[in-house]
Design a protein around this motif. Structure first.
Motif, PDB file in Angstrom:
ATOM      1  N   LYS A 116       0.844  -1.205   0.000  1.00 46.55           N
ATOM      2  CA  LYS A 116       0.000   0.000   0.000  1.00 46.55           C
ATOM      3  C   LYS A 116       0.876   1.251   0.000  1.00 46.55           C
ATOM      4  O   LYS A 116       0.522   2.255  -0.616  1.00 46.55           O
ATOM      5  N   LEU A 156      -5.139   6.506  11.340  1.00 43.08           N
ATOM      6  CA  LEU A 156      -5.341   5.084  11.089  1.00 43.08           C
ATOM      7  C   LEU A 156      -3.993   4.466  10.720  1.00 43.08           C
ATOM      8  O   LEU A 156      -3.322   4.950   9.811  1.00 43.08           O
ATOM      9  N   LYS A 158      -2.063   1.310   9.192  1.00 41.87           N
ATOM     10  CA  LYS A 158      -2.348   0.166   8.310  1.00 41.87           C
ATOM     11  C   LYS A 158      -1.081  -0.615   8.054  1.00 41.87           C
ATOM     12  O   LYS A 158       0.005  -0.040   7.975  1.00 41.87           O
ATOM     13  N   GLY A 163      -4.452  -6.586   3.942  1.00 38.09           N
ATOM     14  CA  GLY A 163      -5.655  -6.926   3.197  1.00 38.09           C
ATOM     15  C   GLY A 163      -6.661  -7.472   4.181  1.00 38.09           C
ATOM     16  O   GLY A 163      -6.278  -7.857   5.299  1.00 38.09           O
ATOM     17  N   GLY A 164      -7.932  -7.468   3.773  1.00 37.56           N
ATOM     18  CA  GLY A 164      -8.968  -8.038   4.632  1.00 37.56           C
ATOM     19  C   GLY A 164      -9.079  -7.334   5.980  1.00 37.56           C
ATOM     20  O   GLY A 164      -9.523  -7.923   6.950  1.00 37.56           O
ATOM     21  N   GLY A 165      -8.686  -6.066   6.036  1.00 30.60           N
ATOM     22  CA  GLY A 165      -8.836  -5.279   7.265  1.00 30.60           C
ATOM     23  C   GLY A 165      -7.837  -5.646   8.360  1.00 30.60           C
ATOM     24  O   GLY A 165      -7.880  -5.072   9.446  1.00 30.60           O
ATOM     25  N   MET A 168      -5.226  -3.161  10.843  1.00 28.03           N
ATOM     26  CA  MET A 168      -5.662  -1.767  10.933  1.00 28.03           C
ATOM     27  C   MET A 168      -5.988  -1.372  12.382  1.00 28.03           C
ATOM     28  O   MET A 168      -6.657  -2.105  13.097  1.00 28.03           O
ATOM     29  N   GLU A 200      -2.523   7.010   8.050  1.00 26.07           N
ATOM     30  CA  GLU A 200      -3.418   7.907   7.322  1.00 26.07           C
ATOM     31  C   GLU A 200      -4.236   8.702   8.309  1.00 26.07           C
ATOM     32  O   GLU A 200      -4.532   8.228   9.408  1.00 26.07           O
ATOM     33  N   LYS A 201      -4.621   9.859   7.904  1.00 23.36           N
ATOM     34  CA  LYS A 201      -5.603  10.623   8.654  1.00 23.36           C
ATOM     35  C   LYS A 201      -6.859   9.760   8.680  1.00 23.36           C
ATOM     36  O   LYS A 201      -7.267   9.219   7.659  1.00 23.36           O
ATOM     37  N   LEU A 203     -10.469   9.403   8.482  1.00 25.55           N
ATOM     38  CA  LEU A 203     -11.548  10.266   8.019  1.00 25.55           C
ATOM     39  C   LEU A 203     -12.842   9.947   8.763  1.00 25.55           C
ATOM     40  O   LEU A 203     -13.110   8.796   9.097  1.00 25.55           O
ATOM     41  N   HIS A 208     -16.867   4.237   1.249  1.00 23.59           N
ATOM     42  CA  HIS A 208     -15.941   3.450   0.442  1.00 23.59           C
ATOM     43  C   HIS A 208     -16.568   3.363  -0.951  1.00 23.59           C
ATOM     44  O   HIS A 208     -17.617   2.758  -1.126  1.00 23.59           O
ATOM     45  N   GLN A 232     -19.888  -1.880   6.145  1.00 27.14           N
ATOM     46  CA  GLN A 232     -18.808  -2.796   6.533  1.00 27.14           C
ATOM     47  C   GLN A 232     -18.901  -3.118   8.009  1.00 27.14           C
ATOM     48  O   GLN A 232     -19.421  -2.347   8.791  1.00 27.14           O
ATOM     49  N   GLU A 275      -9.735   1.328  -5.120  1.00 27.89           N
ATOM     50  CA  GLU A 275     -10.595   1.690  -3.993  1.00 27.89           C
ATOM     51  C   GLU A 275     -10.306   3.123  -3.559  1.00 27.89           C
ATOM     52  O   GLU A 275      -9.146   3.496  -3.352  1.00 27.89           O
ATOM     53  N   GLU A 288      -6.341   1.959  -2.142  1.00 30.15           N
ATOM     54  CA  GLU A 288      -5.484   0.858  -2.598  1.00 30.15           C
ATOM     55  C   GLU A 288      -6.054   0.329  -3.904  1.00 30.15           C
ATOM     56  O   GLU A 288      -7.177   0.646  -4.288  1.00 30.15           O
TER      57      GLU A 288
END
Ligand code: ADP
Ligand code: ADP
Ligand code: MG
Length: 673
Positions: A116, A156, A158, A163-165, A168, A200-201, A203, A208, A232, A275, A288
């Motif tokens: 990423k 956030l 990551k 992948g698949g959350g 995070m 990442e900030k 949000l 999404h 989600q 995405e 991503e």
């Protein structure tokens, strides 16, 4: 076009790919693990090869085995589906080396988008908008902390390879950063073998929105519009739709073009998804790129009328894209719901087990022009195992507009019936009919924000459901030869020309006991008169079989109810008006008294093992006293006294294996005073 394609996957996506192969006259080869020898994807492919043990690492992730299977069967190309090896550059490279076409992008594109962080750096140079954040090489904790402090909380974290959350972590304040970083790195290292992170900030209330792109080997690239996947749980998609609601033509085009620019920046070929995360003001940022076919690709197929797997095969075999950008159009609206074997009220914990009863709405698999489509990798009788993703099916609907699609989805979900594992079907229905989802007021926090409504206990009207269960029980006990008089298994009192029978139920999932009293009075001169007393109300009652298996039509009071009852031992699963409830018949007197003789038989309700004997011969017990405990399928079942009386001989001891229906002990029932 290829003559034969090996599908390096399982479940619904393997079936989905096989369907297109079949339609195009391309041969299909399945691979399968020990757990999948009898799976649907094996049945629908032309050939199948065993590749190893149940664990994915011993089968679906074994690169050499899968390449070997492709070579052995003479397949020319390999379709990786999603998950498993689909974004594995070593696999793509191994295919190439073996002279097989990998149906996906070039190795360089997978590798460019696989990280990423590196992907974001690349996108920056292609002028694709990015979420403010840090994606540099420096990974010193002090530096990362400083970056996070600089962008302001929440942030956030990551996993760059994620992948698949997985990995995070939302960090609310500076003081929490260090420990969140450690736990993100730990999960990243164990899930992806790489602990690089990016920040990442975080949000607030974003959506999404993603764009389907396609590119060929001749320099053409197009976008097949957008999908909204905001609904989600744990950063995993639950409901997806196309087109994304409420986008202006300008935003739609700008996103599409940004996605194509992203694809071009890595010389992309084949199907891919870019995405974006979108804020309330319509600003969108690159998140991503998934370099494969996406789980939710059917919604795009439904609104474009195109078969994306066909496009994948054509592009991989060297053909140009079938359509240009200005030939692509969106028609109507499509929504997909992921039906999972899981328990929403227990943190979406996966659920496993045999699909004893599986009824999905009438639909045609993989059809592009109908209103309801089901992509499923399982059939009734198949088992959801702990080895793989517990998805049962994807339900996809198409309507002329979003409201039309919503109605169809709500209806279709109400037609789904599953007995076996727990499912998220009712939960999906609640989201679909919820005010924010209906209004298209979508953001990634929808489920959490509406937790109280979405997880409220179910309020299915019990009288009609119980009436259906009683009809099924009376039919079963009255109609089957038990070697005894048909009514013996039920508690009853005879009167001249009629019966009164007590039907004892327990609502499964609770301790609620419910007594229904059935009366059949056919005294002279009167028509056969049946009544059911439920919750203190006595109602006229009659029933007949519907025209399908398990279907009943019940008349209760002034209501006529159609429903279906799937009977599993003494558990009666009632499907009625789109809801489902299960009642367990408390088979009291079957285990017990022939009251006239004052002697009782207590029998095993299932095959199993005696794990405790709680009484001794000669003991005087009250009605309901626990007598003996059995265990079967890791579940305990206590045998209780059906009535007050004296315990006679106990026929088994602890550790004994008993068969279904075996008499366990003898009881002398006290005559009613
Ligand atoms: P999509 O956007 O298509 O839903 P997901 O990221 O949710 O993509 O994942 C698609 C499939 O791939 C799912 O079945 C998921 O379980 C699987 N998957 C995603 N990432 C990984 C991973 N890193 N390792 C193993 N499986 C993964
Ligand atoms: P994965 O590889 O696990 O799919 P993504 O980067 O695509 O990871 O993010 C998964 C989900 O997390 C997104 O769909 C979105 O709901 C949420 N998300 C990702 N980045 C942000 C962000 N910067 N702010 C808020 N939510 C985010
Ligand atoms: Mg993602």
């Amino acid at each position: 076009m290829f003559n034969k394609v090996l599908i390096a996957n399982r479940g619904e996506i393997a079936c989905r790919v096989a369907a297109t192969c079949k339609r195009l006259g391309v041969g299909s080869v399945a691979v399968y693990s020990d757990a999948d020898a009898g799976a649907k994807h094996v049945a629908v492919c032309d050939e199948a090869l065993h590749v190893g043990g149940a664990a994915a690492s011993e089968s679906y992730l074994r690169i050499e085995k899968i390449i070997g299977a492709a070579l052995a069967t003479g397949a020319q190309a390999v379709h990786p589906g999603y998950g498993f090896l689909s974004e594995n550059e070593d696999f793509a490279r191994a295919c190439e080396k073996a002279g097989l076409v990998f149906i996906g992008p070039p190795v360089e594109a997978i590798s460019a988008m696989g990280s990423k962080a590196a992907a974001k750096a690349l996108m920056q140079s292609a002028s694709v908008p990015l979420v403010p954040g840090y994606h540099g090489d420096g990974q010193d904790p002090a530096l990362l902390q400083q970056e996070a402090d600089g962008m302001g909380y929440p942030v956030l974290l990551k996993a760059s390879a994620g992948g698949g959350g997985k990995g995070m972590r939302v960090v609310e304040k500076s003081a929490d950063f260090a420990s969140a970083l450690l736990s993100c790195k730990r999960e990243a290292a164990s899930s992806f073998g790489n602990d690089r992170v990016l920040i990442e900030k975080y949000l607030q209330r974003p959506r999404h929105v993603e764009v389907q792109v396609f590119a060929d080997q001749h320099g053409n690239a197009v976008y097949l519009f957008d999908r909204d996947c905001s609904v989600q749980r744990r950063h995993q998609k639950v409901l997806e739709e196309a087109p994304a609601p409420g986008l202006s033509d300008e935003v739609r085009r700008a996103m599409g073009e940004a996605a194509v620019a992203a694809a071009r920046a890595v010389n992309y070929v084949g199907a891919g998804t870019v995405e974006f995360i979108m804020t309330g003001d319509g600003q969108f940022y690159f998140m991503e790129m998934n370099t494969r076919l996406q789980v939710e690709h059917p919604v795009t197929e439904m609104v474009t009328g195109l078969d994306l797997v066909e496009w994948q095969l054509r592009v991989a075999s060297g053909e140009p894209l079938p359509l240009s950008q200005d030939q692509l159009k969106v028609g109507g609206h499509a929504i997909e719901a992921r039906i999972y074997a899981e328990n929403p009220s227990r943190g979406f914990l996966p659920s496993t087990g045999t699909l004893k009863h599986l009824r999905l709405p009438e639909a045609v698999e993989f059809q592009l022009n109908g209103n309801v489509r089901i992509d499923s990798g399982v059939r009734e009788g198949d088992t959801i195992t702990p080895f793989y993703d517990p998805m049962i099916a994807k339900l996809i609907v198409h309507g002329r507009d979003r409201d039309d699609a919503l109605l169809r989805m709500a209806l279709a979900l109400k037609q789904c019936e599953v007995v076996g594992p727990s499912t998220n079907i009712e939960f999906l229905h609640r989201i679909v009919v919820s005010a924010p989802f209906s209004a298209g007021d979508l953001d990634t926090g929808l489920i959490e924000r509406h937790h109280d409504t979405l997880f409220a206990p179910s309020e299915v009207p019990k009288t009609p459901a119980l009436a259906l269960a009683c009809a099924a029980l009376l039919t079963r006990e009255g109609g089957e030869a038990h070697g005894v008089s048909p009514w013996d298994a039920l508690s009853h009192w005879r009167m001249s020309g009629g019966y009164t029978q007590a039907l004892n139920w327990r609502l499964v999932g609770s301790d609620d006991e419910i007594l229904a009293v059935f009366t059949r009075d056919s005294t002279s001169g009167r028509a056969d008169n049946k009544q059911l007393e439920l919750f203190g109300e006595t109602l006229t009652f009659d029933w007949s079989h519907g025209d399908e298996p398990h279907a009943f039509v019940v008349l209760i009071g002034d209501k006529r109810i159609k429903g279906r009852v799937f009977v599993d031992g003494d558990v009666f699963h009632v499907f009625y008006a789109g809801a489902s409830l299960a009642f367990e018949w408390q088979n009291l007197l079957a285990h017990a008294a022939d009251a006239e003789h004052g002697e009782g038989r207590l029998t095993a309700p299932m095959p199993g093992k005696v794990i405790a004997v709680l009484v001794e011969a000669g003991a005087v017990v009250e009605k309901g006293a626990p007598l003996l405990v059995m265990e079967a399928m890791k579940m305990e079942h206590t045998i209780v006294a059906p009535a007050g009386g004296t315990v006679g001989e106990i026929l088994f001891s602890v550790g004994d294996q008993v068969t279904d229906g075996a008499q366990l002990l003898v009881m002398e029932v006290q005559p009613a005073k």
